[in-house]
Design a protein around this motif. Structure first.
Motif, PDB file in Angstrom:
ATOM      1  N   PRO A  25       0.812  -1.226   0.000  1.00 30.00           N
ATOM      2  CA  PRO A  25       0.000   0.000   0.000  1.00 30.00           C
ATOM      3  C   PRO A  25       0.847   1.279   0.000  1.00 30.00           C
ATOM      4  O   PRO A  25       0.368   2.332  -0.385  1.00 30.00           O
ATOM      5  CB  PRO A  25      -0.815  -0.101   1.291  1.00 30.00           C
TER       6      PRO A  25
ATOM      7  N   ARG B  91      -4.699  -1.104  14.132  1.00 29.32           N
ATOM      8  CA  ARG B  91      -4.908   0.031  13.234  1.00 29.32           C
ATOM      9  C   ARG B  91      -6.058  -0.257  12.258  1.00 29.32           C
ATOM     10  O   ARG B  91      -6.921   0.587  12.036  1.00 29.32           O
ATOM     11  CB  ARG B  91      -3.611   0.239  12.448  1.00 29.32           C
TER      12      ARG B  91
ATOM     13  N   ASP C 136      -9.516  -0.779  14.068  1.00 29.59           N
ATOM     14  CA  ASP C 136     -10.061   0.460  14.608  1.00 29.59           C
ATOM     15  C   ASP C 136      -9.786   1.642  13.678  1.00 29.59           C
ATOM     16  O   ASP C 136      -9.615   2.774  14.115  1.00 29.59           O
ATOM     17  CB  ASP C 136      -9.428   0.708  15.998  1.00 29.59           C
ATOM     18  N   GLY C 137      -9.728   1.372  12.378  1.00 31.36           N
ATOM     19  CA  GLY C 137      -9.447   2.436  11.401  1.00 31.36           C
ATOM     20  C   GLY C 137     -10.730   2.981  10.817  1.00 31.36           C
ATOM     21  O   GLY C 137     -11.433   3.784  11.442  1.00 31.36           O
ATOM     22  N   THR C 138     -11.093   2.507   9.630  1.00 34.27           N
ATOM     23  CA  THR C 138     -12.342   2.928   8.989  1.00 34.27           C
ATOM     24  C   THR C 138     -13.326   1.750   8.979  1.00 34.27           C
ATOM     25  O   THR C 138     -12.947   0.618   9.287  1.00 34.27           O
ATOM     26  CB  THR C 138     -12.071   3.338   7.524  1.00 34.27           C
TER      27      THR C 138
ATOM     28  N   GLU D 129     -14.498   0.386   6.380  1.00 35.28           N
ATOM     29  CA  GLU D 129     -14.026  -0.565   5.365  1.00 35.28           C
ATOM     30  C   GLU D 129     -12.902  -1.445   5.897  1.00 35.28           C
ATOM     31  O   GLU D 129     -12.906  -2.666   5.695  1.00 35.28           O
ATOM     32  CB  GLU D 129     -13.538   0.186   4.112  1.00 35.28           C
TER      33      GLU D 129
ATOM     34  N   GLY E  87      -4.120  -0.073  -2.223  1.00 33.98           N
ATOM     35  CA  GLY E  87      -3.655   0.268  -0.874  1.00 33.98           C
ATOM     36  C   GLY E  87      -4.341   1.491  -0.285  1.00 33.98           C
ATOM     37  O   GLY E  87      -4.068   1.867   0.856  1.00 33.98           O
TER      38      GLY E  87
ATOM     39  N   TRP F 279      -7.320   2.079   0.847  1.00 32.63           N
ATOM     40  CA  TRP F 279      -8.094   1.856   2.076  1.00 32.63           C
ATOM     41  C   TRP F 279      -7.165   1.659   3.289  1.00 32.63           C
ATOM     42  O   TRP F 279      -7.534   2.014   4.410  1.00 32.63           O
ATOM     43  CB  TRP F 279      -9.057   0.678   1.919  1.00 32.63           C
ATOM     44  N   VAL F 280      -5.969   1.123   3.043  1.00 32.48           N
ATOM     45  CA  VAL F 280      -4.999   0.930   4.143  1.00 32.48           C
ATOM     46  C   VAL F 280      -4.486   2.289   4.618  1.00 32.48           C
ATOM     47  O   VAL F 280      -4.416   2.563   5.820  1.00 32.48           O
ATOM     48  CB  VAL F 280      -3.803   0.050   3.691  1.00 32.48           C
ATOM     49  N   ARG F 281      -4.186   3.146   3.658  1.00 37.04           N
ATOM     50  CA  ARG F 281      -3.687   4.475   4.024  1.00 37.04           C
ATOM     51  C   ARG F 281      -4.782   5.287   4.734  1.00 37.04           C
ATOM     52  O   ARG F 281      -4.521   5.984   5.711  1.00 37.04           O
ATOM     53  CB  ARG F 281      -3.162   5.213   2.775  1.00 37.04           C
ATOM     54  N   GLU F 282      -6.012   5.143   4.235  1.00 35.02           N
ATOM     55  CA  GLU F 282      -7.129   5.856   4.881  1.00 35.02           C
ATOM     56  C   GLU F 282      -7.345   5.345   6.303  1.00 35.02           C
ATOM     57  O   GLU F 282      -7.563   6.132   7.235  1.00 35.02           O
ATOM     58  CB  GLU F 282      -8.422   5.665   4.071  1.00 35.02           C
ATOM     59  N   ALA F 283      -7.257   4.024   6.461  1.00 30.50           N
ATOM     60  CA  ALA F 283      -7.463   3.432   7.793  1.00 30.50           C
ATOM     61  C   ALA F 283      -6.375   3.909   8.759  1.00 30.50           C
ATOM     62  O   ALA F 283      -6.656   4.227   9.922  1.00 30.50           O
ATOM     63  CB  ALA F 283      -7.457   1.908   7.701  1.00 30.50           C
ATOM     64  N   THR F 284      -5.150   3.982   8.262  1.00 24.33           N
ATOM     65  CA  THR F 284      -4.041   4.440   9.108  1.00 24.33           C
ATOM     66  C   THR F 284      -4.277   5.878   9.562  1.00 24.33           C
ATOM     67  O   THR F 284      -4.113   6.212  10.741  1.00 24.33           O
ATOM     68  CB  THR F 284      -2.705   4.343   8.320  1.00 24.33           C
TER      69      THR F 284
ATOM     70  N   ALA G  50      -7.155   7.454   9.737  1.00 28.81           N
ATOM     71  CA  ALA G  50      -8.310   7.501  10.650  1.00 28.81           C
ATOM     72  C   ALA G  50      -7.905   7.040  12.047  1.00 28.81           C
ATOM     73  O   ALA G  50      -8.287   7.642  13.059  1.00 28.81           O
ATOM     74  CB  ALA G  50      -9.441   6.618  10.109  1.00 28.81           C
ATOM     75  N   TYR G  51      -7.132   5.980  12.101  1.00 25.70           N
ATOM     76  CA  TYR G  51      -6.675   5.430  13.389  1.00 25.70           C
ATOM     77  C   TYR G  51      -5.824   6.471  14.132  1.00 25.70           C
ATOM     78  O   TYR G  51      -6.018   6.706  15.331  1.00 25.70           O
ATOM     79  CB  TYR G  51      -5.872   4.158  13.139  1.00 25.70           C
TER      80      TYR G  51
ATOM     81  N   LYS H 182      -7.973   9.173  15.576  1.00 28.00           N
ATOM     82  CA  LYS H 182      -8.661   8.722  16.795  1.00 28.00           C
ATOM     83  C   LYS H 182      -7.714   8.732  17.989  1.00 28.00           C
ATOM     84  O   LYS H 182      -8.089   9.105  19.096  1.00 28.00           O
ATOM     85  CB  LYS H 182      -9.197   7.291  16.596  1.00 28.00           C
ATOM     86  N   LYS H 183      -6.498   8.268  17.761  1.00 27.01           N
ATOM     87  CA  LYS H 183      -5.504   8.229  18.859  1.00 27.01           C
ATOM     88  C   LYS H 183      -5.201   9.632  19.363  1.00 27.01           C
ATOM     89  O   LYS H 183      -5.119   9.879  20.564  1.00 27.01           O
ATOM     90  CB  LYS H 183      -4.207   7.559  18.385  1.00 27.01           C
TER      91      LYS H 183
END
Lengths: 260, 324
Positions: free
Chosen positions: A41, A155, A158-160, A162, B301, B303-308, B310-311, B314-315
């Motif tokens: 990614p 991560r 608890d991310g998005t 999706e 990738g 969605w992985v970058r977006e999740a990172t 977002a996480y 939150k932190k």
């Protein structure tokens, strides 16, 4: 041949078979992770996944190399990797599953890394000094792998929305392959009795405690409906392994006797 | 602050004179120093192209990791490709000091406004190509990069020092593959010869067009972004490669190659520039594939970058709440 010489021969063959199957676990998973190169990614992940793949390939080399030494019949580490067919590979099925998406890879890694954390610790107490040395080296790598797969699970869990969905889907798809990790066959039982092999049944509880704690923090669930696929240690594989081996072994087999 | 004061008090012409004096005195230009906009743009073009080449270059070699013919070769090739990713990272970071983000550079690569080395548009068809790429392609890259260790922009020069160390290891691993093949079975030797034949000429073209044709050369030399011309570097590479081919016992692909006593260099056959430009302009086997591969990995990738992100948000939020 006396009974005691026969026993020695058998236990040596048992040890070779045990070492080779541990090598199979390592090479098959190492190969799978190496498929991520240039597919990650982001660039940092290409490097990190490459590191993990290298650790597993290195582990396979140590184990196959030890099996070659024990065999003492001119075999090399490469003969074990490249000249055996699907039915002869005895890796756990979880290792051969396709790389899937990033969530799938991370989930598999989490389950396997945590398993290795306990497995390698137990192997450092083996009666076989070479296995102890290999386990000691591999443990250091696994400590890093566990940190990595744990933090990614948190991560992504608890991310998005999706990322959580993808992680849960991966867990649901992989969970059933985790059970055989804690089951020993007759060969392993004989080696457990002599203090050489790891009694993997004993690892289930601490492993499950770790997994549950991480899943809980990440907001992920162990599947309620349980299922299990078994057979790796018997050479009874999914259809994926044959294709992996075809690719891995093609050049080596095309040029018999060549050096590279 | 000081920079702004200087800027306000000195004219552009005066600043450029001071800049050139610094370069002439072999002092490095650092990110916060004043520099002509064209110098900055020229560096961004060259350095990002260099970074993209490292990253796109992972694909043709990555193509053989899963098929490497021994466990040792698999491990070595994998770590080599991993090094290329590392080089890409240093170079993206070094380029970011010029005021462009990695995301902007990646976008420029994916939309085709930024280039990468055209050598990577050639397909890798055999294991021998892993040898030829390490030996010739990395070998040609080293000739260029050794000279760039003295380039005038500090972060670029420093990244080149580190990259050169790893590249010389890469070249050795490539040559070692070639030695094994060339001294192996007849089929292996034929494989080595075939790879040499296919990669020799494209490697020479990696140095770019002849000096007389090179669009960016003259000014880059004046600013010491480039330290040696395309043709000089190419000649060095041609000269050093002859004895390496002889040692392998392979045939030299250049049938017009002759030693020139007077120049103490080899005279070589003319390169097929039509083919070079044809590949650059999209007619290589892998031009579309390389970019599409990069775009797909990047999009897969997302969605992985977006999740990172977002996480992390939150932190941070939790930390703020906890602190309050």
């Amino acid at each position: 041949m006396t009974q005691s010489t026969q026993n020695k021969v058998d236990s040596k063959q048992d040890l070779i078979n045990y070492v080779v199957r541990l090598g199979d676990d390592a090479i098959v998973l190492g190969h799978r992770i190496s498929e991520w190169v240039s597919e990650g990614p982001f660039l940092e992940e290409d490097i990190a996944l490459g590191n993990v793949a290298l650790d597993y390939i290195g582990r396979a080399r140590m184990l196959y190399g030890y099996a070659a030494t024990l065999s003492d019949d001119g075999k090399t580490e490469d003969d074990f990797a490249f000249l055996r067919d699907e039915r002869q590979f005895e890796n756990y099925l979880i290792n051969e599953l396709p790389r899937g998406d990033f969530a799938y890879t991370i989930t598999r890694q989490l389950l396997v890394d945590l398993y290795n954390k306990y497995y390698l610790l137990a192997l450092t107490k083996s009666a076989d000094p070479t296995l102890v040395a290999i386990a000691q080296k591999a443990r250091k790598e696994t400590t890093y792998h566990c940190r990595r797969s744990t933090s990614w699970t948190l991560r992504l869990g608890d991310g998005t929305t999706e990322s959580k969905q993808r992680m849960q889907l991966a867990i649901d798809d992989i969970w059933g392959y985790s059970h055989e990790l804690f089951e020993s066959d007759a060969l392993e039982q004989r080696l457990i009795d002599t203090g050489v092999a790891v009694d993997c049944a004993a690892l289930k509880q601490p492993w499950l405690t770790d997994v549950k704690a991480i899943f809980e923090e990440a907001g992920l669930n162990i599947p309620q409906q349980d299922w299990a696929v078994r057979g790796g240690r018997k050479g009874y594989h999914s259809e994926h392994l044959g294709h992996l081996l075809t690719q891995m072994q093609f050049v080596y087999r095309s040029f018999p006797g060549a050096n590279w | 602050m000081v920079n702004n004061m200087i800027k306000n008090t000195l004219s552009e012409i005066e600043l450029e004179r001071l800049f050139q004096e610094k370069i002439d005195a072999e002092q490095k230009i650092e990110p916060k120093d004043w520099m002509p906009d064209a110098y900055r743009q020229n560096l961004i073009r060259q350095m990002s192209q260099h970074a993209h080449s490292e990253v796109i270059g992972m694909q043709p070699e990555g193509n053989w990791i899963t098929r490497a013919p021994s466990l040792r070769r698999k491990a070595v090739l994998l770590s080599k490709v991993q090094d290329e990713a590392g080089h890409g990272l240093y170079l993206y970071s070094a380029t970011e000091t010029l005021g462009i983000s990695r995301a902007q550079m990646i976008e420029a690569l994916q939309t085709g406004t930024a280039k990468y080395a055209s050598i990577f548009n050639y397909p890798t068809q055999t294991w021998g190509d892993m040898g030829a790429i390490g030996w010739l392609v990395d070998g040609a890259a080293i000739c260029n990069q050794v000279s760039l260790q003295r380039t005038s922009y500090g972060p670029y020069a420093r990244s080149m020092i580190r990259i050169c160390k790893e590249e010389s290891f890469h070249q050795r691993q490539g040559y070692q593959i070639m030695i094994e093949l060339a001294h192996g079975t007849p089929a292996q030797k034929a494989m080595a010869q075939d790879s040499l034949n296919r990669f020799y000429w494209p490697s020479l073209m990696m140095f770019g067009p002849h000096d007389s044709e090179s669009a960016h050369s003259a000014r880059s030399m004046k600013w010491k972004i480039k330290r040696e011309t395309n043709d000089d570097l190419r000649q060095k590479f041609i000269d050093q490669t002859v004895s390496q081919i002889t040692f392998l016992g392979l045939e030299h692909p250049d049938k017009d190659l002759v030693w020139n006593e007077k120049r103490e260099q080899y005279d070589s056959g003319e390169l097929d520039w039509d083919e070079f430009y044809s590949v650059i302009n999209g007619n290589g086997h892998c031009n579309r594939q390389r970019i599409q591969h990069h775009v797909k990995a990047h999009e897969d990738g997302a969605w992985v970058r977006e999740a990172t992100a977002a996480y992390n948000r939150k932190k941070e939020l939790k930390q703020t709440v906890d602190a309050a």
